[in-house]
Design a protein around this motif. Structure first.
Motif, short mmCIF file in Angstrom:
data_model
loop_
_atom_site.label_atom_id
_atom_site.label_comp_id
_atom_site.label_asym_id
_atom_site.label_seq_id
_atom_site.Cartn_x
_atom_site.Cartn_y
_atom_site.Cartn_z
N GLY A 250 -27.90 4.86 50.97
CA GLY A 250 -25.91 5.31 51.78
C GLY A 250 -26.20 6.70 50.60
O GLY A 250 -26.75 7.01 49.90
N PRO A 251 -24.63 7.96 51.39
CA PRO A 251 -24.42 9.07 51.27
C PRO A 251 -24.04 9.64 49.96
O PRO A 251 -23.18 9.91 49.35
N ARG A 252 -23.19 8.08 49.50
CA ARG A 252 -22.42 7.82 48.26
C ARG A 252 -22.94 8.50 47.01
O ARG A 252 -22.27 8.97 45.75
N TYR A 253 -24.57 8.24 46.70
CA TYR A 253 -25.60 8.77 45.47
C TYR A 253 -25.80 10.13 46.02
O TYR A 253 -26.91 10.13 47.27
N ASP A 254 -26.38 10.06 45.22
CA ASP A 254 -27.18 11.59 44.82
C ASP A 254 -28.44 11.08 45.02
O ASP A 254 -28.60 10.18 44.19
N GLU A 255 -29.53 11.66 45.37
CA GLU A 255 -30.74 10.79 45.86
C GLU A 255 -31.58 11.08 44.98
O GLU A 255 -32.58 10.39 44.34
N GLU B 117 -28.10 0.10 50.26
CA GLU B 117 -26.15 0.38 49.57
C GLU B 117 -27.25 2.33 48.89
O GLU B 117 -26.13 2.70 49.13
#
Length: 375
Positions: A31-36, A28
């Motif tokens: 994924g692209p939803r969260y700022d790395e 989760e």
């Protein structure tokens, strides 16, 4: 970047680790939803906070490294070592960091995890899974007694332990019994002299110290019995942490050094002798009985040899000093471990017991000291 956001994700990472949601959470968060960068900083914060708690509750860098080695894969262990390198531990000398290879190699202007991922060529999801695995291994660790460490007494040649280690290494590696016997005899002579001389120059203010001796799987119980037997013969006390896999040793610094040296050597010898027993040594019951018998017989030999060495030492000041040191060790042990319980073992293989006794009679013992009753 808001500090509260990083802290929130750090808490979420710890919660996911406690709930054993490693793979799900890693997938989760990768994924692209969260700022790395936010996740990377949160991961580093969570790891640092866990280590800070461990330092406050009696753990030391080498202890955390030992737990990591036993519970994590190589990739996760490397992450533990790197995080340790960036976390100073109060009262711990830098030699512990050097011992485990903890060196700050990354740039401080960017999160560690991203740089660690690039260095080890790890994909994003496996990197986060490594973080969660480390948290899951370290978060449940219990509080341990803080280990007091006394400074070495002045007036003794501090190069002596290195000479003893070299002799023991040669005694273990040589294939010629005569050479091994000569090397062990020399090491025994140096160890006795080193211990007794330090006892005579120790100021009364030194009340002992403690350290942890980590054991390797399998057969932790019988191996702890061997370390305990060596400790008892060297005026030290021992407490076995079965769930974690180490023996806590309490004594004076020189005695603890000798216990570690001799225990390490005897564990190597015991394993070699057990494997040399051939096909009959392959059952668990045989090996369990063998190692317990080996430990018991080694303790008997050390007790007899140490009593003789103490009687032959010419300085009349030694006996009252040793009596005082024994009392200091007993007092410190009771303070550190007020609720110890006796450990009972059973033997179900008479052949293994007999073979272990015979092998112990052949073991090279390298210390002669006055025996005391151990726990």
């Amino acid at each position: 970047m808001a500090t509260s956001t990083v802290e929130t994700f750090a808490v979420l990472l710890c919660d996911a680790a406690r709930r054993r949601l490693g793979e799900v959470a890693a997938r989760e968060l990768a994924g692209p939803r969260y700022d790395e960068e936010v996740i990377d900083r949160a991961a580093e914060l969570a790891l640092r906070e866990v280590l800070a708690r461990l330092w406050r509750t009696g753990w030391q860098p080498r202890d955390v490294h030992q737990v990591a080695r036993r519970r994590l894969d190589r990739r996760a262990v490397s992450l533990v070592v790197d995080v340790i390198a960036g976390c100073a531990a109060a009262g711990v000398g830098r030699e512990q960091f050097a011992e485990i290879g903890a060196v700050v190699w990354w740039s401080g202007d960017r999160p560690l995890l991203g740089q660690w991922t690039a260095r080890h060529a790890v994909a994003r999801e496996p990197a986060l899974l490594a973080v969660l695995s480390v948290l899951a291994a370290l978060l449940p660790l219990p509080r341990l007694p803080h280990l007091p460490v006394a400074a070495a007494a002045p007036g003794v040649d501090e190069r002596m332990p290195a000479r003893i280690r070299a002799l023991l290494a040669k005694a273990e590696s040589t294939s010629f019994p005569e050479e091994a016997e000569a090397l062990s005899a020399k090491a025994q002579q140096l160890m006795s002299r080193y211990s007794f001389e330090q006892a005579l120059v120790d100021p009364p203010a030194l009340a002992g110290s403690a350290r942890r001796f980590w054991l390797e799987q399998p057969y932790l119980g019988p191996k702890s019995s061997l370390v305990t037997a060596v400790a008892a013969a060297n005026r030290c006390r021992a407490a076995f942490y079965a769930g974690l896999g180490f023996v806590a040793l309490v004594g004076h610094e020189v005695d603890l050094d000798l216990v570690e040296l001799l225990s390490t050597s005897l564990l190597v010898q015991a394993n070699e002798a057990m494997l040399a027993a051939g096909k009959r040594s392959r059952t668990r019951s045989f090996r369990h009985a063998f190692l317990l018998a080996y430990a018991g017989r080694v303790g008997e030999r050390l007790t007899a040899a140490d009593r003789a060495a103490g009687e032959q030492f010419p300085d009349g000041r030694l006996l009252p000093i040793l009596t005082r040191r024994r009392h200091e060790v007993d007092t410190l042990f009771a303070e550190l471990f007020p609720r110890t319980v006796p450990r009972r073992t059973t033997i179900s293989n008479d052949d293994g017991w007999s073979a272990g006794r015979v092998a112990a009679d052949r073991a090279r013992l390298t210390v002669e000291r006055t025996a005391v009753a151990g726990r």
